[in-house]
Structures are given as structure tokens and as C-alpha cells.
Motif scaffolding. Structure first.
Motif, PDB file in Angstrom:
ATOM      1  N   LEU A  42      -8.910  -2.113   9.365  1.00 30.57           N
ATOM      2  CA  LEU A  42      -7.768  -2.676   8.984  1.00 30.57           C
ATOM      3  C   LEU A  42      -6.358  -2.152   9.472  1.00 30.57           C
ATOM      4  O   LEU A  42      -5.414  -2.916   9.632  1.00 30.57           O
ATOM      5  CB  LEU A  42      -7.631  -2.690   7.631  1.00 30.57           C
ATOM      6  N   LYS A  43      -6.371  -1.294  10.411  1.00 28.76           N
ATOM      7  CA  LYS A  43      -5.400  -0.679  11.008  1.00 28.76           C
ATOM      8  C   LYS A  43      -4.509  -1.560  11.656  1.00 28.76           C
ATOM      9  O   LYS A  43      -5.147  -2.322  12.514  1.00 28.76           O
ATOM     10  CB  LYS A  43      -5.628   0.564  11.929  1.00 28.76           C
ATOM     11  N   GLU A  68      -7.760   4.596  -1.146  1.00 28.97           N
ATOM     12  CA  GLU A  68      -6.502   4.113  -0.558  1.00 28.97           C
ATOM     13  C   GLU A  68      -6.278   3.949   0.917  1.00 28.97           C
ATOM     14  O   GLU A  68      -6.886   4.779   1.731  1.00 28.97           O
ATOM     15  CB  GLU A  68      -5.660   5.161  -1.096  1.00 28.97           C
ATOM     16  N   TYR A  69      -5.590   3.107   1.155  1.00 25.34           N
ATOM     17  CA  TYR A  69      -5.399   2.872   2.604  1.00 25.34           C
ATOM     18  C   TYR A  69      -3.907   2.912   2.704  1.00 25.34           C
ATOM     19  O   TYR A  69      -2.876   2.831   2.063  1.00 25.34           O
ATOM     20  CB  TYR A  69      -5.540   1.364   3.014  1.00 25.34           C
ATOM     21  N   PRO A  70      -3.569   3.635   3.831  1.00 24.57           N
ATOM     22  CA  PRO A  70      -1.898   4.120   4.374  1.00 24.57           C
ATOM     23  C   PRO A  70      -1.290   2.821   4.782  1.00 24.57           C
ATOM     24  O   PRO A  70      -1.733   2.048   5.560  1.00 24.57           O
ATOM     25  CB  PRO A  70      -2.040   5.121   5.271  1.00 24.57           C
ATOM     26  N   VAL A  71      -0.243   2.443   3.960  1.00 23.65           N
ATOM     27  CA  VAL A  71       0.563   1.260   4.543  1.00 23.65           C
ATOM     28  C   VAL A  71       1.994   1.509   4.631  1.00 23.65           C
ATOM     29  O   VAL A  71       2.658   2.575   4.102  1.00 23.65           O
ATOM     30  CB  VAL A  71       0.371   0.361   3.421  1.00 23.65           C
ATOM     31  N   GLN A  72       2.627   0.646   5.398  1.00 22.47           N
ATOM     32  CA  GLN A  72       4.156   0.735   5.436  1.00 22.47           C
ATOM     33  C   GLN A  72       4.476  -0.687   5.451  1.00 22.47           C
ATOM     34  O   GLN A  72       3.775  -1.578   6.024  1.00 22.47           O
ATOM     35  CB  GLN A  72       4.472   1.499   6.738  1.00 22.47           C
ATOM     36  N   VAL A  73       5.735  -0.831   5.471  1.00 22.53           N
ATOM     37  CA  VAL A  73       6.475  -2.005   5.193  1.00 22.53           C
ATOM     38  C   VAL A  73       6.961  -2.382   6.675  1.00 22.53           C
ATOM     39  O   VAL A  73       7.818  -1.497   7.294  1.00 22.53           O
ATOM     40  CB  VAL A  73       7.596  -2.346   4.162  1.00 22.53           C
ATOM     41  N   LYS A  74       6.616  -3.706   7.387  1.00 20.86           N
ATOM     42  CA  LYS A  74       7.209  -3.894   8.537  1.00 20.86           C
ATOM     43  C   LYS A  74       7.570  -5.402   8.572  1.00 20.86           C
ATOM     44  O   LYS A  74       6.808  -6.278   7.957  1.00 20.86           O
ATOM     45  CB  LYS A  74       6.057  -3.496   9.696  1.00 20.86           C
ATOM     46  N   ASN A  75       8.793  -5.781   8.948  1.00 17.26           N
ATOM     47  CA  ASN A  75       9.179  -7.089   8.796  1.00 17.26           C
ATOM     48  C   ASN A  75       8.886  -7.876   7.480  1.00 17.26           C
ATOM     49  O   ASN A  75       8.373  -8.936   7.646  1.00 17.26           O
ATOM     50  CB  ASN A  75       8.806  -7.763  10.103  1.00 17.26           C
ATOM     51  N   GLY A  76       9.076  -7.410   6.347  1.00 21.27           N
ATOM     52  CA  GLY A  76       8.548  -8.103   5.242  1.00 21.27           C
ATOM     53  C   GLY A  76       6.986  -8.282   4.937  1.00 21.27           C
ATOM     54  O   GLY A  76       6.685  -8.787   4.015  1.00 21.27           O
ATOM     55  N   GLY A  77       6.056  -7.737   5.749  1.00 15.26           N
ATOM     56  CA  GLY A  77       4.858  -7.485   5.662  1.00 15.26           C
ATOM     57  C   GLY A  77       4.422  -6.125   5.166  1.00 15.26           C
ATOM     58  O   GLY A  77       5.298  -5.020   5.709  1.00 15.26           O
ATOM     59  N   ILE A  78       3.202  -5.800   4.609  1.00 15.47           N
ATOM     60  CA  ILE A  78       2.707  -4.605   4.278  1.00 15.47           C
ATOM     61  C   ILE A  78       1.424  -4.553   5.477  1.00 15.47           C
ATOM     62  O   ILE A  78       0.573  -5.229   5.406  1.00 15.47           O
ATOM     63  CB  ILE A  78       2.273  -4.723   2.763  1.00 15.47           C
ATOM     64  N   VAL A  79       1.773  -3.305   5.988  1.00 20.32           N
ATOM     65  CA  VAL A  79       0.701  -3.297   7.205  1.00 20.32           C
ATOM     66  C   VAL A  79       0.036  -1.728   6.940  1.00 20.32           C
ATOM     67  O   VAL A  79       0.569  -0.871   6.775  1.00 20.32           O
ATOM     68  CB  VAL A  79       1.794  -3.020   8.714  1.00 20.32           C
ATOM     69  N   VAL A  80      -1.280  -1.945   7.291  1.00 20.78           N
ATOM     70  CA  VAL A  80      -1.983  -0.733   7.394  1.00 20.78           C
ATOM     71  C   VAL A  80      -1.702   0.144   8.449  1.00 20.78           C
ATOM     72  O   VAL A  80      -1.713  -0.441   9.547  1.00 20.78           O
ATOM     73  CB  VAL A  80      -3.573  -0.968   7.189  1.00 20.78           C
ATOM     74  N   THR A  81      -1.580   1.469   8.014  1.00 19.07           N
ATOM     75  CA  THR A  81      -1.284   2.328   9.533  1.00 19.07           C
ATOM     76  C   THR A  81      -2.219   3.275   9.841  1.00 19.07           C
ATOM     77  O   THR A  81      -3.150   3.351   9.112  1.00 19.07           O
ATOM     78  CB  THR A  81       0.208   3.117   9.168  1.00 19.07           C
TER      79      THR A  81
END
Ligand code: FES
Length: 146
Positions: free
Chosen positions: A50-51, A133-146
Motif C-alpha cells: 500500500l506504500k 496499523e499502517y503508517p499514514v500521512q495527509v497529502k493534498n487532502g488524501g490519506i496516504v500510506v507511507t
């Protein structure tokens, strides 16, 4: 309805299969350890798979709640305003995809397990392991797996 299912019929091995697995999923450990991986056919995705992928939109995740995404087998939550979490949607009990999020809990309808939206830990069994749990961050209004 509409399908030609004959419960308990001992026909030749190899006809169908999907119906038999569904029955086993509701059973009581008949197939032992195999049930963990095979029940329902749901398979947890690895972080590597999912990265970099946007798995949800910030605007779709309610504060204090969350949403299940069946195609990626993930559940995304927002325990407090602006803090997002992502977990596998594959229940650690027997592998069903969790059904939904309410009252601060991720709920599996198969046998009633509940997990906290804050960290995926078990609030109510029969599951005894937390959701990955998956690590995520917010990018441009989306939640992205990092
Ligand atoms: S698969 Fe049994 S509670 Fe989820």
C-alpha cells in the motif's frame, strides 16, 4: 435464493468450493489453523503493497469515527480532529473484513470482535490480537500510506 445449494451433500471434491468455505467460516475451528488464513478469503495487505497509495480522502472520515475500504482491506479512522489512523480491515480472529465503525470502535460482524479506533487494540473478543496499523500521512487532502 436462486442458487442450487445442497447442504451436506458429499459430492465429488472440487465442485464449487466457495460455499463450503463459507460454511466452515461459521463453524467452530473444524479446520484449525487453516481457518486463520483461509476464512472468507480475506488477506491482509502488507505496508509495502500500500506504500504511497492514497487510501482515503480526509473529508470522508468523520471525527471520532472511521470508514472501511473493502478493496484495499483497510479501515481509516480519525480519533481526534486532524489525527488519522489506518489499520487492516481483516479481523485478527478468523479473517472476516470488519463491518464498520461506530462509538469509537471498529466492529467485526462475524463473531462480534471490537477494536479501538485509536490503536486497533482489542476492546472485545473473541479476537485476541490487535489490528495491524499502517503508517499514514495527509497529502493534498488524501490519506496516504507511507
Ligand atoms: S472473524 Fe470472528 S470476530 Fe471477526
Amino acid at each position: 435464493m436462486g442458487e442450487n445449494v445442497t447442504p451436506g451433500a458429499g459430492r465429488a471434491a472440487g465442485d464449487g468450493g466457495i460455499g463450503r468455505r463459507a460454511v466452515l467460516c461459521g463453524g467452530v475451528g473444524v479446520v484449525g489453523a487453516t481457518a486463520l488464513a483461509g476464512c472468507g478469503g480475506d488477506k491482509e495487505k502488507s505496508t509495502a503493497e500500500l506504500k504511497g497509495k492514497e487510501i482515503a480522502k480526509v473529508s470522508d472520515i468523520p471525527v471520532g469515527g472511521g470508514k472501511v475500504y473493502g478493496s484495499d482491506k483497510v479501515v481509516v479512522t480519525q480519533p481526534t480532529q486532524g489525527a488519522f489512523k489506518a489499520f487492516t480491515a481483516v479481523c485478527t480472529h478468523q479473517g472476516c473484513t470488519v463491518g464498520g465503525v461506530s462509538n469509537g470502535l471498529i466492529k467485526c460482524d462475524c463473531h462480534g470482535s471490537e477494536f479501538k479506533i485509536t490503536d486497533g487494540s482489542v476492546q472485545h473478543g473473541p479476537a485476541d490480537k490487535p489490528l495491524k496499523e499502517y503508517p499514514v500521512q495527509v497529502k493534498n487532502g488524501g490519506i496516504v500510506v507511507t
